[in-house]
Design a protein around this motif. Sequence first.
Motif, PDB file in Angstrom:
ATOM      1  N   LEU A 165      20.122  -0.770   2.309  1.00 36.08           N
ATOM      2  CA  LEU A 165      19.925  -0.448   0.886  1.00 36.08           C
ATOM      3  C   LEU A 165      18.772   0.839   1.026  1.00 36.08           C
ATOM      4  N   VAL A 166      18.771   1.632   0.386  1.00 37.85           N
ATOM      5  CA  VAL A 166      17.762   2.591   0.421  1.00 37.85           C
ATOM      6  C   VAL A 166      16.865   2.602  -1.041  1.00 37.85           C
ATOM      7  N   LEU A 167      15.900   2.615  -1.138  1.00 34.75           N
ATOM      8  CA  LEU A 167      14.981   2.566  -2.446  1.00 34.75           C
ATOM      9  C   LEU A 167      14.375   3.863  -2.403  1.00 34.75           C
ATOM     10  N   LEU A 168      14.941   4.685  -3.487  1.00 32.97           N
ATOM     11  CA  LEU A 168      14.557   5.890  -3.649  1.00 32.97           C
ATOM     12  C   LEU A 168      13.879   6.265  -5.032  1.00 32.97           C
ATOM     13  N   GLY A 169      12.860   7.366  -4.786  1.00 33.05           N
ATOM     14  CA  GLY A 169      12.293   7.520  -6.142  1.00 33.05           C
ATOM     15  C   GLY A 169      11.024   8.169  -5.767  1.00 33.05           C
ATOM     16  N   THR A 170      10.450   8.974  -6.628  1.00 37.78           N
ATOM     17  CA  THR A 170       9.159   9.720  -6.601  1.00 37.78           C
ATOM     18  C   THR A 170       8.053   8.920  -6.464  1.00 37.78           C
ATOM     19  N   SER A 171       6.973   9.644  -5.876  1.00 36.04           N
ATOM     20  CA  SER A 171       5.777   8.787  -5.584  1.00 36.04           C
ATOM     21  C   SER A 171       5.219   7.999  -6.649  1.00 36.04           C
ATOM     22  N   GLY A 172       4.848   6.567  -6.453  1.00 38.40           N
ATOM     23  CA  GLY A 172       4.327   5.879  -7.433  1.00 38.40           C
ATOM     24  C   GLY A 172       5.321   5.151  -8.314  1.00 38.40           C
ATOM     25  N   CYS A 173       6.630   5.047  -7.788  1.00 36.02           N
ATOM     26  CA  CYS A 173       7.775   4.358  -8.480  1.00 36.02           C
ATOM     27  C   CYS A 173       7.685   3.097  -8.132  1.00 36.02           C
ATOM     28  N   GLY A 174       7.088   2.586  -7.194  1.00 40.78           N
ATOM     29  CA  GLY A 174       7.100   1.017  -6.770  1.00 40.78           C
ATOM     30  C   GLY A 174       7.908   0.780  -5.480  1.00 40.78           C
ATOM     31  N   LYS A 175       8.670   1.979  -4.946  1.00 41.05           N
ATOM     32  CA  LYS A 175       9.399   1.404  -3.933  1.00 41.05           C
ATOM     33  C   LYS A 175       8.793   0.975  -2.588  1.00 41.05           C
ATOM     34  N   THR A 176       7.680   1.666  -2.043  1.00 35.49           N
ATOM     35  CA  THR A 176       6.921   1.082  -0.923  1.00 35.49           C
ATOM     36  C   THR A 176       6.420  -0.339  -1.400  1.00 35.49           C
ATOM     37  N   VAL A 235      12.907   3.063   2.485  1.00 41.87           N
ATOM     38  CA  VAL A 235      12.028   3.790   1.507  1.00 41.87           C
ATOM     39  C   VAL A 235      12.250   5.294   1.780  1.00 41.87           C
ATOM     40  N   THR A 236      12.508   5.974   0.648  1.00 43.37           N
ATOM     41  CA  THR A 236      12.510   7.569   0.861  1.00 43.37           C
ATOM     42  C   THR A 236      12.135   8.220  -0.381  1.00 43.37           C
ATOM     43  N   HIS A 237      11.710   9.386  -0.462  1.00 44.77           N
ATOM     44  CA  HIS A 237      11.774  10.382  -1.433  1.00 44.77           C
ATOM     45  C   HIS A 237      12.935  11.355  -1.537  1.00 44.77           C
ATOM     46  N   ASP A 238      13.329  11.434  -0.146  1.00 47.95           N
ATOM     47  CA  ASP A 238      14.443  12.560  -0.028  1.00 47.95           C
ATOM     48  C   ASP A 238      15.793  12.023  -0.603  1.00 47.95           C
ATOM     49  N   VAL A 239      16.257  12.654  -1.222  1.00 50.53           N
ATOM     50  CA  VAL A 239      17.643  12.490  -1.913  1.00 50.53           C
ATOM     51  C   VAL A 239      18.572  12.397  -0.857  1.00 50.53           C
ATOM     52  N   GLN A 240      18.656  13.757  -0.081  1.00 49.02           N
ATOM     53  CA  GLN A 240      19.741  13.996   0.897  1.00 49.02           C
ATOM     54  C   GLN A 240      19.639  12.773   2.009  1.00 49.02           C
ATOM     55  N   ILE A 261      22.496   2.674  -2.973  1.00 51.58           N
ATOM     56  CA  ILE A 261      20.977   3.242  -3.213  1.00 51.58           C
ATOM     57  C   ILE A 261      20.375   2.822  -4.853  1.00 51.58           C
ATOM     58  N   CYS A 262      19.008   2.332  -4.356  1.00 49.63           N
ATOM     59  CA  CYS A 262      18.252   1.819  -5.638  1.00 49.63           C
ATOM     60  C   CYS A 262      17.445   2.670  -6.067  1.00 49.63           C
ATOM     61  N   LEU A 263      17.616   3.468  -7.040  1.00 52.48           N
ATOM     62  CA  LEU A 263      16.571   4.472  -7.914  1.00 52.48           C
ATOM     63  C   LEU A 263      15.705   3.711  -8.779  1.00 52.48           C
ATOM     64  N   MET A 264      14.600   4.117  -8.412  1.00 50.49           N
ATOM     65  CA  MET A 264      13.367   3.400  -9.245  1.00 50.49           C
ATOM     66  C   MET A 264      12.591   4.446  -9.872  1.00 50.49           C
TER      67      MET A 264
END
Length: 346
Positions: A53-64, A215-220, A229-232
Motif C-alpha cells: 500500500l502506497v501512501l501518496l500525497g503532497t507534503s503535509g498531507c499526513g502520510k508520514t 510513503v511517497t510524493h512521486d506519482v510514478q 494507492i491511498c491518496l491523502m
Amino acid sequence: MDSILLPFCILFLYLFCFHYHCFMITARHLTKSFGPVKAVDNVSFEIKEGENLVLLGTSGCGKTTTLKMINRLIEPSAGRISVNGVDINDQSPEALRRGIGYVLQHNSLFPHYTVAENIAVVPQLLQWDKKRIKERTEALLIKLNLPPDKYLSVYPHQLSGGQQQRVNIARALAADPPVLLMDEPFGALDTITRTSISKEFSEIDEFMRKTIVMVTHDVQEAFLMGDRICLMREGRIVQIGKPLELLFNPSSDFVKEFLSASYLRLALGAIRVADVWDDISNDQLSETTNFDLGAHESLWTVMEHAIKNKETQTVNIQNREGLIKKVNNEALFRAFYQSVSGIKRG
C-alpha cells in the motif's frame, strides 16, 4: 431460541475471524493532533498480507505521520492499529519495531559501522548466531546488487547515495520481518537513479512476500510500486484503490487533477500487455519461438523496448498460453485506446 441462534453466532464469529485474520495491518479511525492541528483525521484502512500500500500525497498531507503510527514512532491521539491480528498497544514499542522493517528517506546508517555491522544490528538484538547473520547478510547484498566481497567491510562514507540506500534496505530486511515500512525510501536520490532503483526493487522476491506500507510524493513511483494507492489530502483519505481505479474512476476532481500531469505515462505503466492482448490484432501473431518480453510487462516497458530496437522497432511478446505476437508501438497504442475506452464505459 438459543439453539436456533447458536449456529448463526458461530458462523458470524468464523466470518469475522477469517476477515480479520486475512489482513496484516488494520487501522481504525486514526487521528493525530499536534495542538489545534489535526495532522491525521479519522483515517481507516486494511492491508492484506503480502500487499504493498502506497501512501501518496503532497507534503503535509499526513502520510508520514500515518506511517509512523504503525510502529509507534508517533502515538495516535485516537484510533487503533493491529499488526498480524495483535493490537500494537499490547506490546512494547521496542518489541513491535523488531518485527517491522523501517527504511528512512535519508541515510540512517551508523557511520562508524561497516556495511556488515550495520545490516547485523537487528539480528544481533534477536540473538541470532554469527553464522546465520553472515549468511543472511551476504544473501541480501547479492539480491541488492552489492557483491559481498566488495562491500561487506566498507563504511557508509565510501558508498554512493544509491548504495547507501541499498544497505539501509538490507538492514530493514535483515531479520526477515513480515512488515516493511518505507518513508520516501528513494526521495534523496536523483530522478534517474530513483526510477531505476524503484523498478529494480519492485521485482525483488524479498519485497514480493512482504506486507509493505510506503510513503511517497512521486506519482510514478506510487504507480510502479503499489498494489493499491491511498491518496491523502489535509490528513484525510481522498481515495484508496488500485492504480487503474484512481486513473479511470477518480472519486473527485482533486484526484483527477492530481494525476492529470502524468496521466498517459501512468496509464501506460499501469496497464499490462496481458490486459490488452485481445485488442492486439491476430495479424500480429508470429510463428517464431523466440520472444523478447512476457505479456506481464507494462505497455510502457514494451514501448521502451521497441524504441531501443532501432532496426525494426518491434517486440516479440509471449502470453501465458505460449502465443507470440510481434508488435510495434502503433499496435500497442491502438490496443491501449480500445482498452481505455472499454474501461471508461464500464
